[in-house]
Design a protein around this motif. Structure first.
Motif, short mmCIF file in Angstrom:
data_model
loop_
_atom_site.label_atom_id
_atom_site.label_comp_id
_atom_site.label_asym_id
_atom_site.label_seq_id
_atom_site.Cartn_x
_atom_site.Cartn_y
_atom_site.Cartn_z
N ASP A 41 -19.64 35.15 -57.67
CA ASP A 41 -20.65 34.39 -58.41
C ASP A 41 -21.25 33.30 -57.52
O ASP A 41 -21.20 32.12 -57.84
CB ASP A 41 -20.05 33.82 -59.69
CG ASP A 41 -18.77 33.05 -59.44
OD1 ASP A 41 -18.24 33.15 -58.32
OD2 ASP A 41 -18.32 32.36 -60.36
N TYR A 42 -21.84 33.73 -56.44
CA TYR A 42 -22.38 32.83 -55.42
C TYR A 42 -23.42 31.88 -56.00
O TYR A 42 -23.40 30.68 -55.75
CB TYR A 42 -22.99 33.65 -54.28
CG TYR A 42 -23.71 32.84 -53.26
CD1 TYR A 42 -23.01 32.16 -52.28
CD2 TYR A 42 -25.10 32.75 -53.26
CE1 TYR A 42 -23.67 31.41 -51.33
CE2 TYR A 42 -25.76 32.00 -52.31
CZ TYR A 42 -25.05 31.34 -51.35
OH TYR A 42 -25.69 30.59 -50.42
N TYR A 43 -24.35 32.38 -56.79
CA TYR A 43 -25.45 31.56 -57.29
C TYR A 43 -24.97 30.53 -58.32
O TYR A 43 -25.46 29.41 -58.35
CB TYR A 43 -26.55 32.45 -57.86
CG TYR A 43 -27.17 33.30 -56.78
CD1 TYR A 43 -27.95 32.72 -55.79
CD2 TYR A 43 -26.92 34.66 -56.71
CE1 TYR A 43 -28.49 33.48 -54.77
CE2 TYR A 43 -27.46 35.42 -55.70
CZ TYR A 43 -28.25 34.83 -54.73
OH TYR A 43 -28.77 35.59 -53.73
N GLN A 44 -24.00 30.89 -59.15
CA GLN A 44 -23.45 29.93 -60.10
C GLN A 44 -22.71 28.82 -59.38
O GLN A 44 -22.78 27.66 -59.77
CB GLN A 44 -22.52 30.62 -61.10
CG GLN A 44 -23.22 31.47 -62.14
CD GLN A 44 -23.69 32.79 -61.60
OE1 GLN A 44 -23.24 33.26 -60.56
NE2 GLN A 44 -24.64 33.40 -62.28
N LYS A 45 -21.98 29.16 -58.32
CA LYS A 45 -21.27 28.15 -57.53
C LYS A 45 -22.26 27.23 -56.83
O LYS A 45 -22.00 26.05 -56.68
CB LYS A 45 -20.33 28.80 -56.53
CG LYS A 45 -19.11 29.40 -57.17
CD LYS A 45 -18.04 29.61 -56.15
CE LYS A 45 -16.83 30.21 -56.78
NZ LYS A 45 -15.93 29.22 -57.31
N GLU A 46 -23.37 27.76 -56.41
CA GLU A 46 -24.39 26.95 -55.73
C GLU A 46 -24.99 25.92 -56.68
O GLU A 46 -25.31 24.80 -56.28
CB GLU A 46 -25.48 27.86 -55.17
CG GLU A 46 -26.48 27.17 -54.30
CD GLU A 46 -25.89 26.69 -52.99
OE1 GLU A 46 -26.40 25.68 -52.47
OE2 GLU A 46 -24.93 27.29 -52.49
N LEU A 47 -25.12 26.28 -57.95
CA LEU A 47 -25.69 25.35 -58.93
C LEU A 47 -24.78 24.15 -59.19
O LEU A 47 -25.26 23.07 -59.50
CB LEU A 47 -25.97 26.09 -60.24
CG LEU A 47 -27.10 27.12 -60.18
CD1 LEU A 47 -27.19 27.88 -61.50
CD2 LEU A 47 -28.42 26.46 -59.85
N PHE A 49 -22.87 22.73 -56.93
CA PHE A 49 -22.53 22.18 -55.62
C PHE A 49 -22.55 20.65 -55.61
O PHE A 49 -21.66 20.02 -55.03
CB PHE A 49 -23.47 22.74 -54.56
CG PHE A 49 -23.07 22.43 -53.16
CD1 PHE A 49 -21.89 22.92 -52.64
CD2 PHE A 49 -23.87 21.64 -52.35
CE1 PHE A 49 -21.50 22.63 -51.34
CE2 PHE A 49 -23.49 21.34 -51.07
CZ PHE A 49 -22.32 21.84 -50.56
N GLN A 50 -23.54 20.02 -56.25
CA GLN A 50 -23.61 18.56 -56.29
C GLN A 50 -22.42 17.97 -57.04
O GLN A 50 -21.89 16.93 -56.65
CB GLN A 50 -24.93 18.08 -56.90
CG GLN A 50 -25.10 16.58 -56.87
CD GLN A 50 -25.10 16.01 -55.46
OE1 GLN A 50 -25.76 16.54 -54.58
NE2 GLN A 50 -24.35 14.95 -55.24
N THR A 51 -21.98 18.64 -58.08
CA THR A 51 -20.80 18.18 -58.82
C THR A 51 -19.58 18.19 -57.90
O THR A 51 -18.78 17.26 -57.93
CB THR A 51 -20.55 19.10 -60.03
OG1 THR A 51 -21.73 19.19 -60.80
CG2 THR A 51 -19.42 18.59 -60.88
N ASP A 52 -19.45 19.24 -57.09
CA ASP A 52 -18.33 19.30 -56.14
C ASP A 52 -18.41 18.19 -55.10
O ASP A 52 -17.38 17.62 -54.71
CB ASP A 52 -18.30 20.66 -55.44
CG ASP A 52 -17.84 21.78 -56.36
OD1 ASP A 52 -17.35 21.47 -57.46
OD2 ASP A 52 -17.98 22.95 -55.97
N ILE A 53 -19.61 17.88 -54.64
CA ILE A 53 -19.76 16.77 -53.68
C ILE A 53 -19.32 15.47 -54.30
O ILE A 53 -18.61 14.66 -53.67
CB ILE A 53 -21.23 16.69 -53.19
CG1 ILE A 53 -21.57 17.91 -52.33
CG2 ILE A 53 -21.48 15.40 -52.41
CD1 ILE A 53 -23.03 17.99 -51.95
N ASP A 54 -19.70 15.24 -55.56
CA ASP A 54 -19.28 14.01 -56.26
C ASP A 54 -17.76 13.95 -56.43
O ASP A 54 -17.15 12.89 -56.25
CB ASP A 54 -19.96 13.92 -57.62
CG ASP A 54 -21.47 13.78 -57.51
OD1 ASP A 54 -21.96 13.36 -56.44
OD2 ASP A 54 -22.16 14.10 -58.50
N LYS A 55 -17.15 15.09 -56.74
CA LYS A 55 -15.69 15.13 -56.89
C LYS A 55 -14.99 14.84 -55.56
O LYS A 55 -13.99 14.13 -55.52
CB LYS A 55 -15.24 16.51 -57.40
CG LYS A 55 -15.58 16.79 -58.84
CD LYS A 55 -15.10 18.19 -59.18
CE LYS A 55 -15.46 18.61 -60.57
NZ LYS A 55 -14.98 19.96 -60.88
#
Length: 148
Positions: A41-47, A49-55
Motif C-alpha cells: 500500500d505504497y500510496y496510502q503510506k505516502e499520504l 508521511f507527514q504524520t510519521d515525520i511528526d512522530k
C-alpha cells in the motif's frame, strides 16, 4: 551470396534488438524475478508521511529515546525508564527488504521497560525496525536499520 556493409549493419542492429528484447521479455514474465513495490500500500503510506515525520520529531524530543541492542536471545528493545509502562501502547514492525514474506509485527506488551524480539523469528541479514507507539495520547515513531 555477397553481403554488403549496409545489409550487415542492419542485420547487426536487428540481432542486437532481438537479443535485448529476449532478456526484457524473459525478465518480465519469469516469476523468479519479482518486481514488487517496497510495500503493498505504497500510496496510502505516502499520504501519512507527514504524520510519521511528526512522530519521529516527538521521539527525538524525548529525554531518552527508544533503543535496541542485540542479545543472545534476540533483539532487546528498551523503552525510556522514566515512562510508566502501563501507558505505553503500540506495535513493533520488522521489515526485511530482501523478502516481504519475512516481515512481521509484534504488539507492544511490557512487563518491564524491555521488549524482546525472539531470535527464532530473525534470519541473518538486514532488517528495518519501526516502533510506532503512544504514551499518554502522544504518538512516537522510532526507525532504525538492523544488521542481524
Amino acid at each position: 551470396m555477397k553481403v554488403n556493409w549496409g545489409t550487415a549493419i542492419v542485420l547487426a542492429f536487428v540481432g542486437f534488438i532481438g537479443f535485448i528484447m529476449y532478456f526484457v521479455i524473459s525478465m518480465a514474465t519469469n516469476d523468479k524475478y519479482d518486481h514488487d513495490l517496497v510495500v503493498e500500500d505504497y500510496y496510502q503510506k505516502e499520504l501519512k508521511f507527514q504524520t510519521d515525520i511528526d512522530k519521529e520529531e516527538n521521539s527525538k524530543n524525548l529525554i531518552i529515546n527508544v533503543s535496541w541492542k542485540k542479545t543472545q536471545d534476540g533483539i532487546l528493545v528498551e523503552f525510556p525508564k522514566n515512562l510508566d509502562i502501563e501507558n505505553i501502547k503500540g506495535k513493533v514492525f520488522l521489515y526485511r527488504p530482501s523478502n516481504k514474506h519475512l516481515d512481521f509485527e509484534i504488539p507492544i506488551s511490557l512487563s518491564n521497560h524491555n521488549l524482546l524480539i525472539p531470535d527464532n523469528k530473525l534470519l541473518d541479514g538486514r532488517w528495518n525496525i519501526s516502533i510506532d507507539w503512544t504514551y499518554n495520547n502522544e504518538s512516537y515513531l522510532f526507525k532504525d536499520a538492523i544488521n542481524y
